[in-house]
Write a protein that holds these residues in place. Structure first.
Motif, PDB file in Angstrom:
ATOM      1  N   LYS A 283       0.837  -1.207   0.000  1.00 45.08           N
ATOM      2  CA  LYS A 283       0.000   0.000   0.000  1.00 45.08           C
ATOM      3  C   LYS A 283       0.869   1.255   0.000  1.00 45.08           C
ATOM      4  O   LYS A 283       0.527   2.267  -0.633  1.00 45.08           O
ATOM      5  CB  LYS A 283      -0.921  -0.028   1.225  1.00 45.08           C
ATOM      6  CG  LYS A 283      -2.058  -1.040   1.086  1.00 45.08           C
ATOM      7  CD  LYS A 283      -2.808  -1.257   2.386  1.00 45.08           C
ATOM      8  CE  LYS A 283      -3.698  -0.093   2.734  1.00 45.08           C
ATOM      9  NZ  LYS A 283      -4.523  -0.373   3.928  1.00 45.08           N
ATOM     10  N   GLU A 284       1.997   1.185   0.728  1.00 46.75           N
ATOM     11  CA  GLU A 284       2.926   2.323   0.726  1.00 46.75           C
ATOM     12  C   GLU A 284       3.467   2.574  -0.690  1.00 46.75           C
ATOM     13  O   GLU A 284       3.530   3.714  -1.148  1.00 46.75           O
ATOM     14  CB  GLU A 284       4.074   2.034   1.690  1.00 46.75           C
ATOM     15  CG  GLU A 284       5.150   3.123   1.711  1.00 46.75           C
ATOM     16  CD  GLU A 284       6.416   2.683   2.429  1.00 46.75           C
ATOM     17  OE1 GLU A 284       7.503   3.149   2.049  1.00 46.75           O
ATOM     18  OE2 GLU A 284       6.319   1.836   3.350  1.00 46.75           O
TER      19      GLU A 284
ATOM     20  N   TYR B 273       2.056   1.659  -3.539  1.00 42.44           N
ATOM     21  CA  TYR B 273       1.006   2.043  -4.485  1.00 42.44           C
ATOM     22  C   TYR B 273       0.466   3.442  -4.222  1.00 42.44           C
ATOM     23  O   TYR B 273      -0.187   4.030  -5.070  1.00 42.44           O
ATOM     24  CB  TYR B 273      -0.136   1.018  -4.453  1.00 42.44           C
ATOM     25  CG  TYR B 273      -0.904   0.997  -5.744  1.00 42.44           C
ATOM     26  CD1 TYR B 273      -0.294   0.564  -6.920  1.00 42.44           C
ATOM     27  CD2 TYR B 273      -2.235   1.422  -5.808  1.00 42.44           C
ATOM     28  CE1 TYR B 273      -0.982   0.550  -8.123  1.00 42.44           C
ATOM     29  CE2 TYR B 273      -2.928   1.416  -7.001  1.00 42.44           C
ATOM     30  CZ  TYR B 273      -2.289   0.977  -8.161  1.00 42.44           C
ATOM     31  OH  TYR B 273      -2.982   0.977  -9.361  1.00 42.44           O
ATOM     32  N   SER B 274       0.748   3.969  -3.031  1.00 42.66           N
ATOM     33  CA  SER B 274       0.327   5.351  -2.762  1.00 42.66           C
ATOM     34  C   SER B 274       1.066   6.334  -3.668  1.00 42.66           C
ATOM     35  O   SER B 274       0.600   7.445  -3.911  1.00 42.66           O
ATOM     36  CB  SER B 274       0.573   5.697  -1.287  1.00 42.66           C
ATOM     37  OG  SER B 274       1.964   5.647  -1.004  1.00 42.66           O
TER      38      SER B 274
ATOM     39  N   LYS C  31       1.779   5.591  -6.930  1.00 45.40           N
ATOM     40  CA  LYS C  31       1.690   4.795  -8.152  1.00 45.40           C
ATOM     41  C   LYS C  31       2.081   5.559  -9.405  1.00 45.40           C
ATOM     42  O   LYS C  31       2.438   4.941 -10.414  1.00 45.40           O
ATOM     43  CB  LYS C  31       0.273   4.229  -8.308  1.00 45.40           C
ATOM     44  CG  LYS C  31      -0.822   5.282  -8.431  1.00 45.40           C
ATOM     45  CD  LYS C  31      -2.181   4.605  -8.527  1.00 45.40           C
ATOM     46  CE  LYS C  31      -3.302   5.634  -8.579  1.00 45.40           C
ATOM     47  NZ  LYS C  31      -4.621   4.982  -8.653  1.00 45.40           N
TER      48      LYS C  31
END
Length: 653
Positions: free
Chosen positions: A109-110, A112-113, A115
């Motif tokens: 998630k880190e 893809y934040s 992206k």
């Protein structure tokens, strides 16, 4: 000056760590990790990591994690943003492989934040890891969101739900959706794709406790895979051969588990042992879970055969990442083992462990399944809602453009107003007229409903009378039988009587149903078999008959030919299949209808068909009748001879 000095020191530390790492891996020549460490560019290391056929062939995931952390630390000291991103991607995948899904999810998630800074390949890796993490964490609503993101980015064509349904225990629904979505995409000459397809379908059937049908699908999968492996006209890569071996082991393991379900333990053991040996070489979590599942089934088979030491040896293996359900099964097997060796105190301990786990699991799973199902349905509806919203936006844009054009033509405002008033008047008139029409529609609806009720009553009466007439015909045939001395004539009359009863049953079921358009086949088949048994009073009562047609409905046009076909098959089994003794006789009847596609299968374990079956086909009344009836269903009757018994099957629309 101080800044340059720090940079030089960092570079020297990096070189020192690389030298130490290289020295520590001299004994691992040929391993993927060694190749990784001997590569100097971060992007090349990234390619080695993700392109490896089996990255954990020599070194464990923990070795990889320690090595990647060293490189990541050095990249952070040098503030190499691109390298940091690549090493974090690898670290995310390793955490996933280790089963540390929370850590993997947080890191993914880190990444893809940010992206926008990721290329297409990196985005796909992150999304695939998140997809797998959420599946293992049973966060299916979040898994669906990730799959939608993959579809929007062009990584997948649509959002698949069949694996989620299976994870929720809805194996039949998973199989039906998998067949609808995947079967049309596989070419007839794609033997590897067909092997995967039949393997999946077979496994869903196994999980749905339909072991006999699952075995048929899994054997098809194995046959297609053998065709792919033995096809020398197509060049295969090392990765394709490796994946083929794993798929074959997976299929053989599932076949072994089907044999365990059918209490065929001697057949199951060699298949399970071979599957465990091959799948243990894979680093995939799915294969690790299969190894656990196969080992538990192997223990079960040995336990049933009273090979207690072999069973206990497998049960004592300390598996990593064993699921709750697998742990419950392991506890049950341990309890059964201690029961058999009369260590009742230990048996009671494992029974109590399972009770505690099951109580907790039942509470959580009931709530979880309801929540996840609501989420899935809501998400399916959301897709349709989004389409409507997009369409409404398009309509609103057109409306705004039209309004702007009207504002520019001020001289037509009054004309527009007049037309608007006229339109409003028209709407009022249309509204008043619609009220009148609604009253007329309500009256017509009432008349039609009454007519439909009357029609249903008349149809039921017709079916009742047809059934009575057919019973009268059956009675006449019985009278004729009593007045006939010829044995062949009596047999012909009895066969005719049986066929008439099969048709009479159809009409009986129809007038007893609330729905006159279809017949529930499970009950019909049971009634038909009872009817045939009453004709052949001296045989058939010791035969074990299994009927698998629950929930299947057919209309009268298909039910009558089907009933006559089944009548012929059951009659033949009672008359010819078990001439000496029918105590071990078995008959299996399988009928399924999914949408427009249907499948029928009939097997018995009798003496089988005679050698001159092909010659008799043209002279035998029964086989000719069945062929014609199957032709009415727009299909072809298939006959498979086995060492014991015979199998008839066909597909129909």
């Amino acid at each position: 000056m101080m800044h340059n000095l720090k940079k030089i020191v960092s570079i020297l530390c990096c070189v020192l760590v690389l030298n130490v790492s290289a020295q520590s891996t001299q004994n691992d020549e040929g391993s993927t990790l060694t190749e990784f460490q001997n590569t100097n560019v971060p992007q090349d290391r990234f390619d080695v990591f993700f392109n490896a056929v089996n990255r954990y062939n020599v070194n464990s995931a923990y070795d990889w994690l320690d090595t990647i952390k060293v490189y990541l630390s050095n990249a952070q000291k040098l503030k190499d943003t691109a390298a940091i991103q690549l090493y974090k991607l690898m670290q995310t995948q390793v955490y996933n492989d280790l089963g540390e899904y929370d850590k993997s999810t947080a890191l993914a998630k880190e990444l893809y934040s940010a992206k926008d800074s990721l290329d297409s390949t990196s985005k796909k890796i992150v999304l695939n890891v998140l997809d797998d993490n959420y599946a293992n964490l049973q966060l299916y609503d979040k898994q669906i969101e990730i799959r939608k993101e993959k579809r929007e980015l062009g990584f997948t064509e649509n959002v698949a739900f069949y694996d989620i349904y299976s994870n929720l225990g809805l194996h039949r629904k998973a199989r039906n959706q998998y067949i609808m979505e995947v079967k049309p995409t596989i070419a007839d000459n794609d033997s590897y794709g067909l092997a995967i397809y039949h393997s999946k379908v077979g496994n869903y059937l196994r999980l749905d406790n339909s072991a006999p049908t699952a075995l048929s699908e899994l054997k098809k999968a194995k046959a297609y895979l053998d065709v792919f492996i033995n096809d020398i006209s197509k060049q295969k890569t090392e990765e394709q051969l490796f994946e083929s071996d794993l798929l074959k082991a997976e299929i053989e393991g599932n076949i072994g588990k089907c044999h365990v379900q059918l209490n065929e333990y001697e057949e199951a053991i060699p298949l399970l042992e071979k599957s465990i040996e091959i799948l243990s070489s894979s680093s995939k979590k799915a294969h690790k879970s299969e190894v656990i599942e196969n080992t538990l089934n192997l223990s079960d088979a040995n336990l049933q055969l009273e090979r207690f030491s072999e069973a206990k040896k497998n049960l004592d293996i300390d598996f990593e990442n064993i699921s709750i359900l697998q742990n419950i099964k392991r506890n049950s097997l341990l309890a059964a083992y201690y029961d058999k060796v009369e260590s009742f105190k230990n048996a009671a301990m494992y029974y109590k462990r399972n009770e505690r786990i099951k109580d907790s699991l039942n509470k959580k799973q009931s709530s979880l399944i309801k929540q996840q199902l609501v989420t899935i349905v809501a998400n399916e509806d959301l897709v349709n809602s989004q389409r409507l919203i997009d369409e409404q936006k398009r309509i609103n844009e057109l409306a705004r453009s039209e309004m702007k054009a009207k504002d520019e033509r001020i001289n037509l405002v009054f004309i527009s107003l007049i037309f608007t008033l006229l339109g409003f008047a028209g709407l009022v008139y249309a509204y008043l007229k619609s009220i009148k029409n609604q009253r007329l529609i309500a009256e017509q609806k009432h008349i039609i409903e009454n007519a439909l009720v009357e029609k249903d009553s008349l149809l039921k009466e017709i079916h009742h009378r047809v059934k009575n007439n057919l019973q009268m015909v059956s009675s006449l045939l019985s009278l004729q039988t009593k007045n006939t001395r010829s044995k062949s004539a009596i047999e012909a009359l009895e066969e005719g009587k049986s066929r008439v009863k099969a048709m009479a049953l159809i009409h009986q079921k129809l007038y007893q149903n609330d729905d006159l358009s279809v017949i529930e086949m499970q009950g019909y088949i049971e009634s038909l078999i009872n009817s045939v048994q009453s004709v052949y009073k001296k045989g058939g009562h010791n035969i074990s008959i299994t009927i698998d047609a629950e929930g299947t409905e057919l209309d009268i046009d298909r039910a009558i030919p089907f009933g006559l076909i089944l009548n012929e098959l059951v009659s033949n089994s009672f008359k010819y299949a078990f001439p000496e003794n029918d105590e071990n006789g078995k008959i299996y009847i399988h009928l399924r209808k999914n949408g427009d596609q249907g499948y029928f299968e009939y097997t018995d374990n009798g003496i089988g068909l005679p050698e001159d079956t092909e010659e008799r086909t043209h002279s035998s009344m029964g086989i000719r009748l069945m062929n014609r009836l199957v032709n009415q269903l727009q299909s072809k009757l298939n006959i498979d001879k086995a060492s014991e018994g015979v199998r008839f099957w066909f597909n129909f629309n």
